[in-house]
Design an enzyme around this catalytic site. Sequence first.
Site, PDB file in Angstrom:
ATOM      1  N   GLY A 244       0.846  -1.195   0.000  1.00 14.85           N
ATOM      2  CA  GLY A 244       0.000   0.000   0.000  1.00 14.85           C
ATOM      3  C   GLY A 244       0.875   1.235   0.000  1.00 14.85           C
ATOM      4  O   GLY A 244       2.059   1.158   0.329  1.00 14.85           O
TER       5      GLY A 244
ATOM      6  N   CYS B 265       5.294  -6.042   1.662  1.00  9.44           N
ATOM      7  CA  CYS B 265       5.630  -4.628   1.775  1.00  9.44           C
ATOM      8  C   CYS B 265       4.836  -3.971   2.921  1.00  9.44           C
ATOM      9  O   CYS B 265       5.046  -4.306   4.074  1.00  9.44           O
ATOM     10  CB  CYS B 265       5.401  -3.944   0.433  1.00  9.44           C
ATOM     11  SG  CYS B 265       6.229  -2.361   0.276  1.00  9.44           S
ATOM     12  N   TYR B 266       3.894  -3.096   2.631  1.00  8.61           N
ATOM     13  CA  TYR B 266       3.099  -2.454   3.695  1.00  8.61           C
ATOM     14  C   TYR B 266       2.461  -3.514   4.593  1.00  8.61           C
ATOM     15  O   TYR B 266       2.415  -3.367   5.814  1.00  8.61           O
ATOM     16  CB  TYR B 266       2.018  -1.560   3.072  1.00  8.61           C
ATOM     17  CG  TYR B 266       1.150  -0.857   4.088  1.00  8.61           C
ATOM     18  CD1 TYR B 266       1.520   0.383   4.589  1.00  8.61           C
ATOM     19  CD2 TYR B 266      -0.038  -1.430   4.549  1.00  8.61           C
ATOM     20  CE1 TYR B 266       0.730   1.032   5.545  1.00  8.61           C
ATOM     21  CE2 TYR B 266      -0.831  -0.794   5.488  1.00  8.61           C
ATOM     22  CZ  TYR B 266      -0.447   0.439   5.978  1.00  8.61           C
ATOM     23  OH  TYR B 266      -1.223   1.072   6.914  1.00  8.61           O
TER      24      TYR B 266
ATOM     25  N   HIS C 157       8.244  -7.356  -3.842  1.00  7.97           N
ATOM     26  CA  HIS C 157       6.954  -7.742  -4.428  1.00  7.97           C
ATOM     27  C   HIS C 157       7.094  -9.033  -5.252  1.00  7.97           C
ATOM     28  O   HIS C 157       7.447  -8.978  -6.427  1.00  7.97           O
ATOM     29  CB  HIS C 157       6.424  -6.613  -5.313  1.00  7.97           C
ATOM     30  CG  HIS C 157       5.965  -5.441  -4.516  1.00  7.97           C
ATOM     31  ND1 HIS C 157       4.691  -5.353  -4.008  1.00  7.97           N
ATOM     32  CD2 HIS C 157       6.620  -4.335  -4.099  1.00  7.97           C
ATOM     33  CE1 HIS C 157       4.568  -4.236  -3.324  1.00  7.97           C
ATOM     34  NE2 HIS C 157       5.729  -3.593  -3.359  1.00  7.97           N
TER      35      HIS C 157
ATOM     36  N   GLU D  27       4.878 -10.751  -6.550  1.00 12.73           N
ATOM     37  CA  GLU D  27       3.858 -10.833  -7.606  1.00 12.73           C
ATOM     38  C   GLU D  27       4.292 -10.159  -8.901  1.00 12.73           C
ATOM     39  O   GLU D  27       3.720 -10.413  -9.962  1.00 12.73           O
ATOM     40  CB  GLU D  27       2.540 -10.205  -7.108  1.00 12.73           C
ATOM     41  CG  GLU D  27       2.530  -8.689  -6.914  1.00 12.73           C
ATOM     42  CD  GLU D  27       3.096  -8.216  -5.568  1.00 12.73           C
ATOM     43  OE1 GLU D  27       3.820  -8.998  -4.923  1.00 12.73           O
ATOM     44  OE2 GLU D  27       2.834  -7.063  -5.180  1.00 12.73           O
TER      45      GLU D  27
ATOM     46  N   ASP E  65     -15.427 -12.164 -24.116  1.00 17.46           N
ATOM     47  CA  ASP E  65     -16.238 -12.253 -22.891  1.00 17.46           C
ATOM     48  C   ASP E  65     -17.678 -12.640 -23.211  1.00 17.46           C
ATOM     49  O   ASP E  65     -18.216 -13.596 -22.644  1.00 17.46           O
ATOM     50  CB  ASP E  65     -16.243 -10.915 -22.124  1.00 17.46           C
ATOM     51  CG  ASP E  65     -14.852 -10.425 -21.810  1.00 17.46           C
ATOM     52  OD1 ASP E  65     -13.914 -11.229 -21.928  1.00 17.46           O
ATOM     53  OD2 ASP E  65     -14.700  -9.242 -21.472  1.00 17.46           O
TER      54      ASP E  65
ATOM     55  N   LYS F 258      -9.413 -12.153 -17.167  1.00 18.14           N
ATOM     56  CA  LYS F 258      -9.489 -12.327 -18.626  1.00 18.14           C
ATOM     57  C   LYS F 258      -8.836 -13.645 -19.094  1.00 18.14           C
ATOM     58  O   LYS F 258      -9.402 -14.352 -19.924  1.00 18.14           O
ATOM     59  CB  LYS F 258      -8.803 -11.137 -19.303  1.00 18.14           C
ATOM     60  CG  LYS F 258      -9.037 -11.043 -20.776  1.00 18.14           C
ATOM     61  CD  LYS F 258     -10.294 -10.274 -21.049  1.00 18.14           C
ATOM     62  CE  LYS F 258     -10.552 -10.117 -22.522  1.00 18.14           C
ATOM     63  NZ  LYS F 258     -11.761  -9.312 -22.738  1.00 18.14           N
TER      64      LYS F 258
END
Length: 528
Positions: free
Chosen positions: A63, A90-91, A178, A180, A236, A384
Amino acid sequence: MSQNLLKKERDPSILILDFGSQYSELIARRIRETNVFSLVVSNLIGIQDIQDINPQGIVLSGGPNSVYEENAPTCDEQIFRLGIPILGICYGMQLMVKELGGTVTRAKNKGEYGRAPITIDSQSDLLSEVKDQSIMWMSHGDSIVKLPHGFLKIAHTENTLHAAISHQEKKLFGVQFHPEVIHSEFGMTIIKNFVYSIANCNPDWTTEKFLEEAIPRIRDQVGSKKVLLALSGGVDSSTLAFLLYKAIGNKLTCMFIDQGFMRKGEPEFLMKFFDKKFHIKVEYINARERFLSKLKGVTDPELKRKIIGGEFIKVFEEESNRLGPFQYLAQGTLYPDVIESAGTNIDPNTGERIAVKIKSHHNVGGLPKDLQFKLVEPLRKLFKDEVRELGKNLGLPDEIIKRHPFPGPGLAIRILGEVSLEKLNCLRDADWIVRDEIKKAGLYNDIWQAFAVLLPVKTVGVMGDKRTYSWPIVLRCVSSEDGMTADWSRIPYEILERISNRIVNEVTEVNRVVFDITSKPPGTIEWE
Ligand code: XMP
């Protein structure tokens, strides 16, 4: 949403508490890549709700705040005592440290940003198989100076003493970097270590499982009622049509409104494919003239979009009255739309979402309030990539699954200035050549979007002995991850040459082709 409805849905194995990180959605995507179902929830989620969901692991996201700032986001501190494994990123890690009695301060050297090699200090379940000195992606101003009781430093970097920490017994872990982010070399290894080894999740989030759960749920929701779906031809709405057809058969009616702004051959392909090949009922609405006449004299891009959106609603309303009544409207809402549009309208009696807004790619800015359809949105927990997987599993061809994104207002926003039939036909031909050559060169699947734009100015040229005075076509090819940022594609000169030659030779109204070399930002992908 009513408890009844919630109960029928699968609970996430990993819950991600969002502290405002730009990466919260990405964390969820990465965890899903390990076939583990994860959802992003507010940092303010109550302890009782967490216990009801009973996740196998919790991730505290990063964050933008500092944990000691006034009004910095927090979470219920009891979550650290639930016995559920937690990974703070992190945060999220700093908050965990602060809540458990450690200390965090602003880093003396103004933090650490970008790539940083980590040095592993001690063995841990979290960093198992992570190579010493591997690159991780850092972005922080604060650092931990004192660990809470029982925690161990398991990795550091040159500027960050506590790059990763653990409390093995309580299964509490934290990373300052991070995992990710794609640039973190062993990021996925860390995520897998957390979800599999630490949180003991099963890799049971698969397309097959999704279908197994979604189909009875759709049948349950819809019962004997009729469902209307506005088919656009994109991945979609096409996947949704296949899924609904599988679940409820002929109770589904698809409506395809042809505004006249589709690419060459697309309406024909769509009708042939759905209706003829798969016998999925598609009502073809030819509204080409209607839309075109509404755009007469309109040059402003926003007005153009507004008129198209407004007209779409009118046609949609008229046609649904003619074909209906329908009790349900199916929408291809995806998970990022749900995360991003927190304010949804929920029917207090049934807990179902009510249509107040159709997704922009259906060209509708908002349905009138008196059109009270109930919504069927079976894709609303999917990303997606997961929709593409599902579409493939349901038998959709690559032509739809790998189709480049195409804006709802279609070619109308790729003709700058006033739209006319002549310009539309010209752009359709040029666009077809662009796609044909990009496909032949084997580049189609590596490019986010490749298309033509028609400029409403005339330039001088010469063909044979004749002077020409015709429109230029802009060739726009970009690479992108999500359309939010983009770079122009470095298309080989020979292919650019072929595209240019073919457009100028085969499309009589065009005498010049230019190539857009602007990234986004500062440019946008579309020209409008
Ligand atoms: P821009 O031009 O803003 O486009 O850089 C970003 C991405 O969004 C697509 N786009 C749309 N998609 N309905 C859509 O579903 C729309 O009205 C629309 N307008 C732009 C665009 O093609 C690009 O991929």
